[in-house]
Scaffold this active site. Structure first.
Site, PDB file in Angstrom:
ATOM      1  N   ASP A  28       0.823  -1.218   0.000  1.00  0.00           N
ATOM      2  CA  ASP A  28       0.000   0.000   0.000  1.00  0.00           C
ATOM      3  C   ASP A  28       0.851   1.260   0.000  1.00  0.00           C
ATOM      4  OD1 ASP A  28      -2.407   1.310  -0.204  1.00  0.00           O
ATOM      5  OD2 ASP A  28      -2.757   1.395   1.948  1.00  0.00           O
ATOM      6  N   LYS A  73       2.117   4.786  -1.075  1.00  0.00           N
ATOM      7  CA  LYS A  73       1.573   6.014  -1.686  1.00  0.00           C
ATOM      8  C   LYS A  73       1.960   7.160  -0.756  1.00  0.00           C
ATOM      9  CE  LYS A  73      -2.904   4.902   0.408  1.00  0.00           C
ATOM     10  NZ  LYS A  73      -4.308   4.571   0.161  1.00  0.00           N
ATOM     11  N   ASN A 122       0.767   7.385   2.897  1.00  0.00           N
ATOM     12  CA  ASN A 122       1.263   6.458   3.921  1.00  0.00           C
ATOM     13  C   ASN A 122       2.731   6.686   4.266  1.00  0.00           C
ATOM     14  OD1 ASN A 122      -1.191   5.271   4.252  1.00  0.00           O
ATOM     15  ND2 ASN A 122      -0.789   3.515   2.942  1.00  0.00           N
ATOM     16  N   ASP A 158       0.793   2.598   8.388  1.00  0.00           N
ATOM     17  CA  ASP A 158      -0.410   1.878   7.939  1.00  0.00           C
ATOM     18  C   ASP A 158      -0.069   0.546   7.273  1.00  0.00           C
ATOM     19  OD1 ASP A 158      -2.944   1.069   7.285  1.00  0.00           O
ATOM     20  OD2 ASP A 158      -3.588   3.052   6.589  1.00  0.00           O
ATOM     21  N   THR A 191      -4.315   0.446  -3.767  1.00  0.00           N
ATOM     22  CA  THR A 191      -4.813   1.751  -4.209  1.00  0.00           C
ATOM     23  C   THR A 191      -4.791   1.762  -5.726  1.00  0.00           C
ATOM     24  OG1 THR A 191      -3.974   2.798  -2.205  1.00  0.00           O
ATOM     25  CG2 THR A 191      -4.309   4.222  -4.103  1.00  0.00           C
TER      26      THR A 191
END
Length: 701
Positions: free
Chosen positions: A517, A519, A522, A535, A554
Site C-alpha cells: 500500500d 503512496k 502512507n 499503515d 490503491t
C-alpha cells in the site's frame, strides 16, 4: 463682501468678513476646480476599468498558455483528455476480501446461441477494462454469464448501494440517473457495473429499466473464481513444464517461480518461423497451444525431424551457453509459446551454478543493529488528548487524520512527556469489512518491527467499541500534504524520500513481508525530515516462491498482476516504488483518472509518459521498476533490492549515512514551525460513537 477663513485652534470660531464681488469670483474659481477634479476622477476611473480589463485578458492568456504548456508536457492520446490528470484528492483504498480456500463455481452454465455469444464478446471488446482479458478468460466469462429479466420501472442497481455484479444488456433500454439527474440511456451491447466484479465498491449511479429488459450478469465471486482458478492451474501447469527441462531440473520451486514471472506469452501464425537453423540462439520456449514443426537442412532441403506439442520446450541450451540453432522450428497452425530470453534469464538466475540469489546476502551490508523492543509501560488511562490551542477548533482534541477505518488522534501522557499518534478503529466496522486478520497482522508486524524507516507501535488497547494502536508521532506530517503544498518535489528531495522507502522495503522483505500500500498518504516525516512507512493494514507475510490472489491496494498504484488476478508477490512493492517516484517528481501518478476502470485500463496498456523536465536517470529507474512482467522488475531479479540501491538515480545517496541518520534531510525545509500539530490538516471533533462488538475476534489483540 470678502471672506476670510480663520480656524481658531481653541474655539474653532469662523470669522466672516464680507465683500460681494470678491466672494462671487472665488466661488466661480472653486466651482471650476471642483469640475476639473470631477473630470480627473472620471478619467482615473476609466483608466482603472481599462487596467482591470487588460489584467483579466492577460490572466486568460496566461491560463491558455499554461494549458498549452501542460499539453506540450503531457500530450494526450485523445484530443479532449490531458494526461496525467492531477490527483488532488486522497487515493481511494481497496481492502481485500478473503477468498474461500477451495474455489468452486456453483452457478449453472447458461447455454448461449452463436449470436448471443457474438454480442457478449463484442460488448467485452469495446469495454475499457474487460477488453484486456485474454481469449481464455473471455471464453470463460461468456460461458458463465447468467441471464436475468426485468420489468419496466425495475431498479437494477441503486446509487449508494454496494454492488457485487456487472451486467451486459442483451435486449431492452435502461436509464442511468445520478442524484435524480438523467445521465444517459443503455441499450443492447452496453456494459455497466463492471467495477463490482473487481472489488466491493459503492454504486455511483442508479440504473432503472425503461422497457422490459434482458441482462447477462456475473457476480464478483464467480469472476474472481474464474480468473484465480485459471491463473493457479496455468501456473501449476507451467511449473510442471519447466521441471521437464534438463537444464532447469536442479532448480527448486522458488527459482522456477522466478523464471515463470519473467516469461512472456508470444503468438505465432501458421508457417511463422519461431527459430531458424544456424542463427544465434538466445531464447527458450515452452509451447502452450498448437504444434511446432522441427526441420533440418539436408542437402538444401528442409527435412522434418519431429513435431512438438503443448508442454514441450525447445532452445534451453540458449540460456546457458553461446550456441547456434541446430534446427528450424515453425508454427504448424496458430501457436502460443511462453518464452524467456538469455538476458532476462541471466538477471533472474545466476548461470554459473544455476542457483537463485539468496536475498538475505544482498542485505549483508553495514546495517544498524536492531534495538530490542522496549517493553511498554504505557497505560491507556494515562493517555490524554492534546487540544487545539487556537483557531476555529480551539479547545477540541487534535485529530491528525481520518480514514475509511478510523481516526488518528494526537495524545500525550498525564505528565506530558511525549506525544503519540493514537489510531482508533471501530471493531464493528472491522467485522463488517472482514478485516479482522489484517488488523491482527498489522499489530503483529508493528510490534515486532524495529526499523528507523517504519513507524513504531508503543502499545495496543481495546474496549467494547474500538481497538486502539498507540504509535510514534511523526511531527513533520504526511508526504501527501507536503506534495500538494509545493506541487512537485525536486530530484534530491524525491531521491531522499524514495531511499527511505527502499530501506523500509529491505527490512520488510527480509522478514518475508510485502507492504502492498505504498503512496504519499502512507509516508510520514519525523521532525528531522526522515520518511517513515505507516499503515500496515494491507501488509502480508508470504513464503518466497508462493503467490497470493487478493485484490488489494490503491488503484493508481496497482500493478497489472493484481488487476488481472494472476497472483502476486513481493514484485508488487517494486512496481509501486516506480509509481511513487513518478508522483513525487510530477505531482501526480502516471496512470490517473476520476474513473477507476480507466486507471486499470491505462495500467494494463502500460504506456508511461514522461514530462520533459524529468531526468534520464529518473525515467530509467521508473521504467525498470514498472515493467509489466513482475520477474523483470528492478529489485525482483537475481540481485534483489541491491539493484535498486545501485541504480544511477541513487548515485548521490550515501546508504550507510542514511541508515544511521547522519544525512541532512532535504525535506526539513517543508516542515513548518509552530504548535506540534502545525504540519497536519485540521479536522472537527467526531461526536459519533461506534456500536459495541462482542464476536471475540480481538481476543489476542
Amino acid at each position: 463682501m470678502a471672506i476670510l477663513y480663520r480656524l481658531d485652534r481653541h474655539s474653532s470660531t469662523l470669522l466672516i468678513h464680507t465683500q460681494p464681488a470678491v466672494m462671487e469670483k472665488q466661488l466661480e474659481e472653486l466651482k471650476q476646480q471642483l469640475e476639473k477634479q470631477c473630470m480627473i476622477n472620471q478619467e482615473l476611473q476609466r483608466q482603472n476599468k481599462d487596467l482591470e480589463q487588460r489584467l483579466q485578458e492577460k490572466e486568460k492568456l496566461l491560463q491558455n498558455l499554461d494549458s498549452q504548456y501542460h499539453n506540450l508536457e503531457f500530450p494526450s492520446q485523445s484530443g479532449n483528455e490531458i494526461e496525467p490528470e492531477v490527483r488532488m484528492s486522497r487515493a481511494a483504498v481497496i481492502a481485500s476480501e478473503p477468498l474461500p480456500e477451495n474455489l468452486e463455481i456453483t452457478r449453472m452454465r447458461v447455454k448461449k446461441t452463436v449470436s448471443e455469444t457474438n454480442l457478449i464478446i463484442k460488448a467485452i471488446q469495446k469495454n475499457d477494462f474487460l477488453s484486456r482479458l485474454d481469449d481464455e478468460q473471455t471464453a470463460m466469462m461468456v460461458d458463465l454469464l447468467a441471464v436475468f429479466n426485468f420489468k419496466p420501472g425495475d431498479d437494477i442497481i441503486k446509487e449508494g448501494s454496494e454492488g457485487d455484479s456487472m451486467y451486459i444488456v442483451a435486449a431492452g433500454e435502461l436509464l442511468v440517473t445520478q442524484a435524480g439527474r438523467n445521465l444517459r440511456s443503455l441499450t443492447t451491447g452496453d456494459v455497466f457495473g463492471e467495477l463490482a466484479i473487481l472489488y466491493n465498491c459503492k454504486r455511483t449511479a442508479t440504473v432503472k429499466a425503461k422497457t422490459a429488459v434482458r441482462l447477462w450478469s456475473m457476480e464478483r465471486q464467480t469472476y474472481r473464481t474464474i480468473i484465480t482458478n485459471k491463473s493457479k492451474k496455468k501456473r501449476e501447469q507451467l511449473m510442471g513444464f519447466l521441471k521437464t527441462s534438463h537444464t532447469l531440473k536442479d532448480l527448486n520451486d522458488v527459482q522456477l517461480s522466478k523464471i515463470l514471472d519473467s516469461m512472456e506469452e508470444v503468438k505465432y501464425q501458421d508457417k511463422d518461423v519461431i527459430v531458424r537453423e544456424g542463427t544465434e540462439a538466445n531464447t527458450f520456449y515452452i509451447i502452450l497451444k498448437g504444434e511446432v514443426l522441427v526441420t533440418k537442412n539436408v542437402n538444401g532441403h528442409q527435412k522434418q525431424i519431429r513435431r512438438m506439442g503443448k508442454g514441450e520446450h525447445f532452445g534451453e541450451q540458449a540460456l546457458i551457453r553461446e550456441v547456434l540453432r541446430t534446427a528450424t522450428c515453425s508454427a504448424d497452425g496458430p501457436v502460443t509459446c511462453f518464452s524467456i530470453d538469455k538476458e532476462v534469464f541471466e538477471e533472474t538466475i545466476p548461470i554459473e551454478h544455476l542457483e537463485v540469489f539468496d536475498d538475505s546476502k544482498v542485505l549483508q551490508e553495514v546495517q544498524v543493529p536492531e534495538r530490542p523492543s522496549p517493553s511498554s509501560t504505557l497505560r491507556f488511562k494515562d493517555l490524554v488528548p492534546v487540544p487545539y490551542q487556537e483557531g476555529r477548533y480551539q479547545g477540541d482534541p487534535v485529530t491528525l487524520g481520518v480514514g475509511g477505518f478510523g481516526r488518528v488522534a494526537l495524545m500525550t501522557t498525564v505528565n506530558h512527556g511525549t506525544y503519540y499518534a493514537m489510531k482508533r478503529v471501530s471493531k464493528k466496522l472491522i467485522v463488517a469489512k472482514r478485516q479482522e486478520e489484517h488488523m491482527l497482522f498489522e499489530k503483529k508486524i508493528l510490534k515486532a518491527t524495529q526499523c528507523d524507516f517504519i513507524v513504531r507501535l508503543h502499545a495496543a488497547f481495546k474496549d467494547k467499541q474500538y481497538i486502539y494502536m498507540v504509535m510514534e508521532f511523526c511531527a513533520g506530517g504526511e508526504i501527501w500534504t507536503k506534495l500538494k503544498e509545493v506541487g512537485r518535489f525536486d530530484e534530491p528531495m524525491a531521491v531522499f524520500c524514495t531511499a527511505c522507502v527502499v530501506e523500509a522495503y529491505a527490512y520488510l522483505h527480509k522478514k518475508n513481508i510485502m507492504y502492498r500500500d505504498l503512496k504519499p498518504e502512507n509516508l510520514m516525516l519525523n521532525i528531522k525530515g526522515y520518511v517513515k512507512l505507516v499503515d500496515f493494514g494491507f501488509a502480508k507475510e508470504l513464503v518466497r516462491g508462493e503467490k497470493t490472489y487478493s485484490f488489494v491496494g490503491t488503484p493508481e498504484y496497482m500493478p497489472p498482476e493484481i488487476i488481472k488476478n494472476q497472483g502476486h508477490d513481493f514484485a508488487v512493492d517494486f512496481w509501486s516504488l516506480g509509481i511513487l517516484i513518478y508522483e513525487l517528481l510530477v505531482g501526480s501518478p502516471p496512470f490517473s483518472s476520476s474513473e477507476p476502470q480507466k486507471i486499470y485500463a491505462k495500467i494494463l496498456d502500460g504506456v508511461l509518459k514522461y514530462p520533459p523536465y524529468m531526468s534520464e536517470a529518473a525515467k530509467s529507474i521508473i521504467s525498470k521498476l514498472c515493467r509489466p512482467r513482475p520477474g523483470q522488475r528492478l529489485g525482483n531479479t537475481k540481485n534483489g533490492i541491491k539493484d535498486v540501491r545501485h541504480h544511477r538515480w541513487f548515485s548521490s545517496m550515501n546508504w550507510h549515512k542514511l541508515r544511521v541518520g547522519q544525512l541532512d534531510a532535504p525535506t526539513v525545509r517543508l516542515i513548518r514551525k509552530g504548535p506540534c500539530y502545525i504540519n497536519f490538516d485540521r479536522f472537527p471533533l467526531d461526536q459519533t460513537k461506534a456500536e459495541e462488538e462482542f464476536s471475540g475476534w480481538d481476543r489476542d489483540f
